[in-house]
Design a protein around this motif. Structure first.
Motif, PDB file in Angstrom:
ATOM      1  N   THR A   1       0.816  -1.214   0.000  1.00 49.97           N
ATOM      2  CA  THR A   1       0.000   0.000   0.000  1.00 49.97           C
ATOM      3  C   THR A   1       0.847   1.261   0.000  1.00 49.97           C
ATOM      4  O   THR A   1       0.311   2.356  -0.124  1.00 49.97           O
ATOM      5  CB  THR A   1      -0.929   0.019   1.227  1.00 49.97           C
ATOM      6  OG1 THR A   1      -0.129   0.020   2.420  1.00 49.97           O
ATOM      7  CG2 THR A   1      -1.848  -1.188   1.227  1.00 49.97           C
ATOM      8  N   ALA A   2       2.156   1.108   0.122  1.00 54.31           N
ATOM      9  CA  ALA A   2       3.043   2.281   0.114  1.00 54.31           C
ATOM     10  C   ALA A   2       3.342   2.669  -1.323  1.00 54.31           C
ATOM     11  O   ALA A   2       4.463   2.527  -1.825  1.00 54.31           O
ATOM     12  CB  ALA A   2       4.330   1.980   0.875  1.00 54.31           C
ATOM     13  N   THR A   3       2.326   3.148  -2.013  1.00 53.28           N
ATOM     14  CA  THR A   3       2.451   3.471  -3.436  1.00 53.28           C
ATOM     15  C   THR A   3       2.811   4.923  -3.682  1.00 53.28           C
ATOM     16  O   THR A   3       2.877   5.358  -4.827  1.00 53.28           O
ATOM     17  CB  THR A   3       1.118   3.170  -4.141  1.00 53.28           C
ATOM     18  OG1 THR A   3       0.068   3.877  -3.467  1.00 53.28           O
ATOM     19  CG2 THR A   3       0.816   1.683  -4.108  1.00 53.28           C
ATOM     20  N   PHE A   4       3.035   5.674  -2.630  1.00 50.42           N
ATOM     21  CA  PHE A   4       3.365   7.084  -2.781  1.00 50.42           C
ATOM     22  C   PHE A   4       4.874   7.255  -2.934  1.00 50.42           C
ATOM     23  O   PHE A   4       5.670   6.356  -2.650  1.00 50.42           O
ATOM     24  CB  PHE A   4       2.876   7.878  -1.562  1.00 50.42           C
ATOM     25  CG  PHE A   4       3.200   7.222  -0.254  1.00 50.42           C
ATOM     26  CD1 PHE A   4       4.466   7.312   0.301  1.00 50.42           C
ATOM     27  CD2 PHE A   4       2.232   6.492   0.422  1.00 50.42           C
ATOM     28  CE1 PHE A   4       4.771   6.701   1.500  1.00 50.42           C
ATOM     29  CE2 PHE A   4       2.529   5.875   1.625  1.00 50.42           C
ATOM     30  CZ  PHE A   4       3.796   5.974   2.168  1.00 50.42           C
ATOM     31  N   SER A   5       5.230   8.427  -3.368  1.00 51.63           N
ATOM     32  CA  SER A   5       6.653   8.743  -3.509  1.00 51.63           C
ATOM     33  C   SER A   5       7.275   8.956  -2.134  1.00 51.63           C
ATOM     34  O   SER A   5       6.665   9.532  -1.236  1.00 51.63           O
ATOM     35  CB  SER A   5       6.818  10.004  -4.366  1.00 51.63           C
ATOM     36  OG  SER A   5       8.148  10.456  -4.329  1.00 51.63           O
ATOM     37  N   TRP A   6       8.520   8.475  -1.971  1.00 53.61           N
ATOM     38  CA  TRP A   6       9.201   8.678  -0.691  1.00 53.61           C
ATOM     39  C   TRP A   6       9.497  10.153  -0.449  1.00 53.61           C
ATOM     40  O   TRP A   6       9.773  10.568   0.673  1.00 53.61           O
ATOM     41  CB  TRP A   6      10.495   7.865  -0.645  1.00 53.61           C
ATOM     42  CG  TRP A   6      10.224   6.406  -0.471  1.00 53.61           C
ATOM     43  CD1 TRP A   6      10.371   5.429  -1.404  1.00 53.61           C
ATOM     44  CD2 TRP A   6       9.739   5.769   0.703  1.00 53.61           C
ATOM     45  NE1 TRP A   6      10.001   4.217  -0.894  1.00 53.61           N
ATOM     46  CE2 TRP A   6       9.608   4.385   0.405  1.00 53.61           C
ATOM     47  CE3 TRP A   6       9.381   6.212   1.977  1.00 53.61           C
ATOM     48  CZ2 TRP A   6       9.151   3.460   1.328  1.00 53.61           C
ATOM     49  CZ3 TRP A   6       8.931   5.282   2.905  1.00 53.61           C
ATOM     50  CH2 TRP A   6       8.821   3.929   2.581  1.00 53.61           C
ATOM     51  N   ALA A   7       9.435  10.938  -1.523  1.00 48.78           N
ATOM     52  CA  ALA A   7       9.659  12.374  -1.364  1.00 48.78           C
ATOM     53  C   ALA A   7       8.427  13.089  -0.833  1.00 48.78           C
ATOM     54  O   ALA A   7       8.499  14.258  -0.451  1.00 48.78           O
ATOM     55  CB  ALA A   7      10.076  12.990  -2.698  1.00 48.78           C
ATOM     56  N   ALA A   8       7.278  12.385  -0.819  1.00 44.94           N
ATOM     57  CA  ALA A   8       6.050  13.010  -0.326  1.00 44.94           C
ATOM     58  C   ALA A   8       6.172  13.285   1.163  1.00 44.94           C
ATOM     59  O   ALA A   8       6.842  12.554   1.903  1.00 44.94           O
ATOM     60  CB  ALA A   8       4.860  12.099  -0.605  1.00 44.94           C
ATOM     61  N   ASN A   9       5.511  14.334   1.598  1.00 44.16           N
ATOM     62  CA  ASN A   9       5.582  14.659   3.019  1.00 44.16           C
ATOM     63  C   ASN A   9       4.777  13.649   3.827  1.00 44.16           C
ATOM     64  O   ASN A   9       3.967  12.885   3.291  1.00 44.16           O
ATOM     65  CB  ASN A   9       5.103  16.088   3.281  1.00 44.16           C
ATOM     66  CG  ASN A   9       3.662  16.297   2.852  1.00 44.16           C
ATOM     67  OD1 ASN A   9       2.773  15.557   3.256  1.00 44.16           O
ATOM     68  ND2 ASN A   9       3.432  17.307   2.026  1.00 44.16           N
ATOM     69  N   ALA A  10       4.984  13.660   5.128  1.00 41.23           N
ATOM     70  CA  ALA A  10       4.386  12.650   5.997  1.00 41.23           C
ATOM     71  C   ALA A  10       2.862  12.723   5.997  1.00 41.23           C
ATOM     72  O   ALA A  10       2.182  11.691   6.056  1.00 41.23           O
ATOM     73  CB  ALA A  10       4.924  12.820   7.413  1.00 41.23           C
ATOM     74  N   ALA A  11       2.296  13.926   5.921  1.00 36.06           N
ATOM     75  CA  ALA A  11       0.838  14.066   5.932  1.00 36.06           C
ATOM     76  C   ALA A  11       0.226  13.430   4.687  1.00 36.06           C
ATOM     77  O   ALA A  11      -0.812  12.754   4.755  1.00 36.06           O
ATOM     78  CB  ALA A  11       0.453  15.537   6.030  1.00 36.06           C
ATOM     79  N   THR A  12       0.871  13.615   3.524  1.00 27.51           N
ATOM     80  CA  THR A  12       0.377  13.007   2.289  1.00 27.51           C
ATOM     81  C   THR A  12       0.498  11.493   2.350  1.00 27.51           C
ATOM     82  O   THR A  12      -0.399  10.761   1.911  1.00 27.51           O
ATOM     83  CB  THR A  12       1.150  13.559   1.082  1.00 27.51           C
ATOM     84  OG1 THR A  12       0.979  14.978   1.018  1.00 27.51           O
ATOM     85  CG2 THR A  12       0.656  12.934  -0.210  1.00 27.51           C
TER      86      THR A  12
END
Length: 374
Positions: free
Chosen positions: A229-240
């Motif tokens: 489920t961790a499909t977001f970019s690692w550069a995204a902020n923690a809230a996103t």
């Protein structure tokens, strides 16, 4: 009145009688003028049945509740002059407080002589409004024509499948339900939109909660979410990252829209047909509050939608709606059943509860949309 209308040969009694009644002649004169306009300007209620008979409007009386509508201004007579035309349909619907656009069937159809109405507003009630609409329109149309359907918002047309294997299948029928004597199909829809921010209490109850990060990023060692489920970019902020994880949790889960009465008793549950993490996108497949949304990996909101079917519930008002998560079907309840009665769904947790006022009707499909934020 000063001048006498009696001949010179009148007796004393006749002259005395005339003098005694002289003050009334002025009132009688006013009454003569009133008689000339009594049928046209504010006729008394006792006149109405006779005027309806005189004008030949008796066939309209079962459908037009206020007979003054037919008499004052000679509206009924004006309707007779355009009867058999779209103008008559427009005038007749106007008597009932409605407006609709007519759509005639294609000349090559078997039902070439039929028409359907597209209402600009949802009719107030199934009974007696639909019987009145049907009656007035049938009298206004040409004798050869038929009223086939009346629609508002929910209009699913039959699939053109003539001379193919799909001919005569379920796709060969237009949406709607028959609730009147003439057999007209009525296909109405109504949309209710709920935007909700998941609370901590709700998230903890359903097992989907991540505390809002303050300074540091998310600590994976303290989480119970699958790595997939961790499909977001690692550069995204923690809230996103938090919102994306919580949104992804909903995908693939069975949710139900639960409708309740004013006393809190359950009317029924409708299984949600769409539960997708979604993002705003032009021309997306879903719409909420005039904005398009498209299912997308890494989205931070969840679009949820349920729609009742014709006849699921009728003659009852839903005073609140909510989403039920984690519930189980009762023993013997078929897995494919979409509308569940009270008692056929057990357990689960309720979220996104909101007060509403939805008079449920057999002819109206309620489209319930939820936009879940975190």
């Amino acid at each position: 009145m000063n001048a006498s209308l009696l001949p010179n040969s009148s007796s004393l009694f006749e002259k005395a009688m005339e003098s005694a009644l002289a003050p009334r002649w002025d009132a009688f004169g006013d009454a003569v003028a009133t008689i000339r306009t009594a049928k046209l300007v504010s006729p008394p209620p006792s006149f109405l049945p006779y005027l309806v008979h005189e004008y030949g409007l008796g066939e309209l009386t079962p459908y037009v509740p206020n007979l003054y509508t037919l008499i004052v201004g000679r509206e009924g007579i004006n309707w007779q002059r355009v009867r058999g035309t779209p103008a008559a349909v427009e005038k007749g619907l106007g008597w009932l407080g409605y407006a609709a656009e007519m759509e005639d069937a294609w000349a090559g159809r078997t039902y070439w002589n039929s028409t359907q109405l597209h209402f600009s507003t949802l009719p107030v009630a199934d009974h007696p409004d639909l019987e009145r609409i049907e009656g007035v329109v049938m009298l206004s149309l040409p004798k050869r024509s038929q009223l086939r359907r009346g629609v508002y918002q929910y209009d699913v047309r039959a699939l053109v499948s003539d001379r193919s294997r799909a001919d005569g299948s379920l796709f060969d029928w237009s949406s709607g339900i028959d609730v009147t004597q003439q057999g007209t199909l009525w296909s109405f829809g109504r949309t209710t939109e709920v935007e909700h921010v998941l609370t901590e209490a709700e998230g903890m109850a359903i097992g989907n909660w991540i505390a809002i990060p303050e300074v540091e990023g998310l600590q994976w060692s303290t989480m119970q979410y699958p790595w997939v489920t961790a499909t977001f970019s690692w550069a995204a902020n923690a809230a996103t990252q938090r919102r994306a994880l919580m949104a992804a949790w909903f995908e693939g889960r069975a949710l139900y829209a639960t409708l309740r009465r004013s006393d809190g008793e359950i009317i029924g549950h409708r299984r949600c047909r769409a539960v997708w993490p979604s993002m705003q996108q032009f021309n997306g497949c879903y719409s909420f509050a005039g904005v398009s949304y498209q299912p997308m990996t890494g989205a931070t909101r969840v679009y949820i939608e349920a729609m009742t079917d014709f006849g699921d519930a009728a003659d009852v008002t839903a005073e609140s709606i909510e989403l039920t998560i984690g519930a189980a079907r009762g023993a013997g309840v078929p897995a494919g059943r979409l509308w569940l009665q009270p008692g056929e769904l057990t357990g689960g947790h309720a979220i996104a509860s909101i007060p509403v006022s939805l008079p449920l009707r057999a002819t109206v499909r309620e489209q319930l949309k939820f936009l879940m934020r975190f």
